[in-house]
Design a protein around this motif. Structure first.
Motif, PDB file in Angstrom:
ATOM      1  N   PRO A 385       0.835  -1.223   0.000  1.00  0.00           N
ATOM      2  CA  PRO A 385       0.000   0.000   0.000  1.00  0.00           C
ATOM      3  C   PRO A 385       0.862   1.262   0.000  1.00  0.00           C
ATOM      4  O   PRO A 385       1.932   1.293   0.604  1.00  0.00           O
ATOM      5  CB  PRO A 385      -0.796  -0.127   1.298  1.00  0.00           C
ATOM      6  CG  PRO A 385       0.019  -1.025   2.168  1.00  0.00           C
ATOM      7  CD  PRO A 385       0.686  -1.991   1.246  1.00  0.00           C
ATOM      8  N   LYS A 386       0.400   2.279  -0.683  1.00  0.00           N
ATOM      9  CA  LYS A 386       1.120   3.541  -0.763  1.00  0.00           C
ATOM     10  C   LYS A 386       0.461   4.633   0.092  1.00  0.00           C
ATOM     11  O   LYS A 386       1.020   5.723   0.216  1.00  0.00           O
ATOM     12  CB  LYS A 386       1.201   4.014  -2.218  1.00  0.00           C
ATOM     13  CG  LYS A 386       1.884   3.035  -3.137  1.00  0.00           C
ATOM     14  CD  LYS A 386       1.844   3.534  -4.581  1.00  0.00           C
ATOM     15  CE  LYS A 386       2.424   2.500  -5.526  1.00  0.00           C
ATOM     16  NZ  LYS A 386       2.319   2.961  -6.934  1.00  0.00           N
ATOM     17  N   THR A 387      -0.709   4.326   0.647  1.00  0.00           N
ATOM     18  CA  THR A 387      -1.413   5.310   1.499  1.00  0.00           C
ATOM     19  C   THR A 387      -0.876   5.244   2.900  1.00  0.00           C
ATOM     20  O   THR A 387      -0.361   4.201   3.336  1.00  0.00           O
ATOM     21  CB  THR A 387      -2.918   5.033   1.506  1.00  0.00           C
ATOM     22  OG1 THR A 387      -3.154   3.733   2.102  1.00  0.00           O
ATOM     23  CG2 THR A 387      -3.482   5.062   0.081  1.00  0.00           C
ATOM     24  N   ALA A 401     -12.057   8.613  12.190  1.00  0.00           N
ATOM     25  CA  ALA A 401     -13.125   9.623  12.093  1.00  0.00           C
ATOM     26  C   ALA A 401     -12.841  10.633  10.988  1.00  0.00           C
ATOM     27  O   ALA A 401     -13.784  11.208  10.416  1.00  0.00           O
ATOM     28  CB  ALA A 401     -13.274  10.336  13.442  1.00  0.00           C
ATOM     29  N   PHE A 402     -11.590  10.887  10.711  1.00  0.00           N
ATOM     30  CA  PHE A 402     -11.241  11.869   9.666  1.00  0.00           C
ATOM     31  C   PHE A 402     -10.896  11.204   8.325  1.00  0.00           C
ATOM     32  O   PHE A 402     -10.292  11.810   7.443  1.00  0.00           O
ATOM     33  CB  PHE A 402     -10.059  12.731  10.114  1.00  0.00           C
ATOM     34  CG  PHE A 402     -10.397  13.595  11.300  1.00  0.00           C
ATOM     35  CD1 PHE A 402     -11.622  14.294  11.335  1.00  0.00           C
ATOM     36  CD2 PHE A 402      -9.531  13.707  12.376  1.00  0.00           C
ATOM     37  CE1 PHE A 402     -11.915  15.091  12.426  1.00  0.00           C
ATOM     38  CE2 PHE A 402      -9.853  14.526  13.469  1.00  0.00           C
ATOM     39  CZ  PHE A 402     -11.049  15.212  13.500  1.00  0.00           C
ATOM     40  N   GLY A 403     -11.195   9.942   8.186  1.00  0.00           N
ATOM     41  CA  GLY A 403     -10.916   9.265   6.928  1.00  0.00           C
ATOM     42  C   GLY A 403      -9.464   8.780   6.856  1.00  0.00           C
ATOM     43  O   GLY A 403      -8.742   8.741   7.879  1.00  0.00           O
ATOM     44  N   ASP A 407      -2.408  12.683   4.906  1.00  0.00           N
ATOM     45  CA  ASP A 407      -1.493  13.709   4.432  1.00  0.00           C
ATOM     46  C   ASP A 407      -2.142  15.090   4.342  1.00  0.00           C
ATOM     47  O   ASP A 407      -1.469  16.085   4.086  1.00  0.00           O
ATOM     48  CB  ASP A 407      -0.925  13.318   3.071  1.00  0.00           C
ATOM     49  CG  ASP A 407      -2.026  13.050   2.053  1.00  0.00           C
ATOM     50  OD1 ASP A 407      -3.092  12.558   2.450  1.00  0.00           O
ATOM     51  OD2 ASP A 407      -1.779  13.298   0.848  1.00  0.00           O
ATOM     52  N   ARG A 408      -3.469  15.180   4.598  1.00  0.00           N
ATOM     53  CA  ARG A 408      -4.108  16.496   4.598  1.00  0.00           C
ATOM     54  C   ARG A 408      -3.692  17.303   5.832  1.00  0.00           C
ATOM     55  O   ARG A 408      -3.703  18.526   5.821  1.00  0.00           O
ATOM     56  CB  ARG A 408      -5.631  16.350   4.576  1.00  0.00           C
ATOM     57  CG  ARG A 408      -6.156  15.807   3.235  1.00  0.00           C
ATOM     58  CD  ARG A 408      -7.656  15.793   3.223  1.00  0.00           C
ATOM     59  NE  ARG A 408      -8.199  14.980   4.317  1.00  0.00           N
ATOM     60  CZ  ARG A 408      -9.512  14.898   4.603  1.00  0.00           C
ATOM     61  NH1 ARG A 408     -10.408  15.585   3.876  1.00  0.00           N
ATOM     62  NH2 ARG A 408      -9.930  14.141   5.599  1.00  0.00           N
ATOM     63  N   MET A 417       3.886  15.539  15.290  1.00  0.00           N
ATOM     64  CA  MET A 417       4.171  16.960  15.511  1.00  0.00           C
ATOM     65  C   MET A 417       3.811  17.823  14.314  1.00  0.00           C
ATOM     66  O   MET A 417       3.522  19.002  14.459  1.00  0.00           O
ATOM     67  CB  MET A 417       5.647  17.139  15.835  1.00  0.00           C
ATOM     68  CG  MET A 417       6.083  16.391  17.113  1.00  0.00           C
ATOM     69  SD  MET A 417       5.149  16.943  18.562  1.00  0.00           S
ATOM     70  CE  MET A 417       5.682  18.643  18.690  1.00  0.00           C
ATOM     71  N   SER A 418       3.890  17.284  13.138  1.00  0.00           N
ATOM     72  CA  SER A 418       3.680  18.112  11.964  1.00  0.00           C
ATOM     73  C   SER A 418       2.208  18.035  11.567  1.00  0.00           C
ATOM     74  O   SER A 418       1.734  17.029  11.018  1.00  0.00           O
ATOM     75  CB  SER A 418       4.568  17.645  10.808  1.00  0.00           C
ATOM     76  OG  SER A 418       5.922  17.745  11.190  1.00  0.00           O
ATOM     77  N   VAL A 419       1.436  19.084  11.876  1.00  0.00           N
ATOM     78  CA  VAL A 419      -0.003  19.154  11.554  1.00  0.00           C
ATOM     79  C   VAL A 419      -0.229  20.312  10.579  1.00  0.00           C
ATOM     80  O   VAL A 419       0.193  21.453  10.857  1.00  0.00           O
ATOM     81  CB  VAL A 419      -0.877  19.341  12.806  1.00  0.00           C
ATOM     82  CG1 VAL A 419      -2.355  19.464  12.423  1.00  0.00           C
ATOM     83  CG2 VAL A 419      -0.651  18.226  13.811  1.00  0.00           C
TER      84      VAL A 419
END
Length: 422
Positions: A385-387, A401-403, A407-408, A417-419
């Motif tokens: 898988p690449k996802t 819950a957010f799918g 990467d969004r 940490m990176s949001v």
């Protein structure tokens, strides 16, 4: 009558005209020579004493041979002590000069009839019993009957060369037999033939007369198999069984070395492709680059036995895993080791994930071990898988819950940490 004639002429005592010519003193010599024809022939031909002596040839006969002195008179008048034998056909040289006259001139025989050949006088001293003819001077001289002067053997049908020159005559001429001698080597050396006659009678094909052990047979000239390297030291019988040189011998290595073949014939009979004639072992000249597996980098220094566990070289597999146990990947990335590794260094990987796949490694992914994503026996399959959700499902704090489009909000630098903010 002036006196009786010598016994040799006494039958002419009543025939004065047999020796005297009336009114001619010179005519007397002609009458003498008409009776003594051998003397006349000598004077005419210049042979014998009467022909070689200037005085005897030109003088009147009566000057030396006077008659009418009685029946017992010696009309020959020879003084043995003063006689010059050099004026005859047989000069006295060497030991002959000291020989008594009677030894050659038998009693009551004419001096001119004395034999001039060696055999007549020396027949009792002649050990050859006439088998060498009458020409004694070819070996003996007048100085002494012995020692024998150097005989010119080159004038015979067998010239002496090499070691034959030093051999005593009796070694070949046993029992003083000199004629009809054999010219072949085996005639004399048959008893010395270590081959027992199996190699024929032409010993000179291999041996030289300088020495019996001096082998001169040139294998490279006489045959189609030059003896090079270690072959030059091999005894003839090693290849020519039972000393049979006429029997055809195979030129293939395998014909002689089959018992030395550790491969048991599995590599064929062309031994020369790997081995040389210098040394059967330790000098293998096989060019591995001509096979389906060229030896590159570190493979070139590896011993043959490291890969070829048995002598069946052809059965050796070419796959890396056949020799290199995959202790790290444990087979999870398949058997195509060459996709990542090279023979220069096993630990240096040349796989470029960014170029060779559709999933470039960025951020933390670059420091992640291969096995973190490639798991299981089919981990080398490109169908991974690449996802983000395909690998990080257990790390989803949102419980889905957010799918699955992680990467969004998140980046590969750090999942927590990176949001991303909009």
């Amino acid at each position: 009558m002036p006196g009786h004639l010598a016994k040799g002429h006494e039958k002419l005592e009543k025939r004065c005209d047999a020796c005297h010519s009336p009114f001619s003193k010179t005519g007397q010599t002609e009458l003498c020579l008409s009776c003594h024809k051998p003397v006349a022939a000598d004077r005419k031909a210049g042979t014998g004493f009467h022909g070689r002596s200037r005085d005897a040839q030109s003088s009147e006969c009566r000057q030396c041979h006077s008659e009418h002195q009685g029946a017992e008179a010696d009309i020959v008048g020879l003084d043995a002590l003063l006689f010059n034998h050099a004026r005859t056909e047989f000069p006295l040289n060497g030991a002959h000069a000291a020989v008594d006259c009677a030894s050659c001139h038998a009693d009551k025989s004419k001096y001119r009839n004395a034999p001039r050949d060696c055999g007549t006088c020396h027949k009792n001293d002649e050990p050859h019993k006439g088998r060498l003819g009458a020409n004694c001077s070819s070996c003996h001289n007048e100085e002494a009957w012995r020692p024998i002067k150097k005989f010119d053997h080159a004038k015979t049908h067998f010239s002496l060369h090499g070691a034959h020159i030093k051999v005593g005559c009796s070694a070949c001429h046993a029992g003083e037999v000199y004629r009809n001698m054999g010219k072949t080597c085996v005639a004399c050396h048959g008893i010395d033939d270590p081959h027992g006659g199996k190699r024929g009678a032409k010993c000179e094909t291999c041996h030289a007369d300088s020495s019996w052990r001096d082998i001169q047979f040139r294998h490279e000239v006489a045959t189609r198999f030059p003896l090079n390297g270690a072959h030059a030291k091999v005894k003839c019988d090693a290849c020519h069984a039972n000393g049979d040189l006429k029997r055809a011998v195979s030129r293939e290595c395998h014909a002689c070395h089959a018992k030395d073949d550790p491969h048991k014939g599995q590599l064929g009979k062309r031994c020369e492709r790997c081995h040389s004639e210098t040394k059967w072992r330790g000098q293998v000249a096989f060019d591995h680059d001509l096979t389906r597996f060229p030896l590159v980098a570190r493979h070139a220094s590896v011993k043959c036995s490291s890969c070829h566990k048995t002598k069946a070289y052809r059965e050796t597999p070419t796959a890396c895993v056949a020799c290199h146990t995959d202790a790290f990947h444990r087979g999870r990335l398949g058997t195509a080791c060459a996709d990542c590794h090279s023979p220069v260094s096993w630990r240096r990987s040349r796989f470029d994930h960014d170029r060779q796949t559709t999933f470039p490694l960025t951020g933390s992914h670059r420091a992640t071990g291969c096995h973190s994503c490639h798991k299981g026996q089919n981990a080398g399959n490109i169908g991974l898988p690449k996802t983000c959700h395909g690998c990080h499902l257990k790390d989803d704090a949102h419980g889905g819950a957010f799918g699955q489009a992680c990467d969004r909000c998140h980046t590969t630098a750090s999942f927590k940490m990176s949001v991303r903010r909009r």
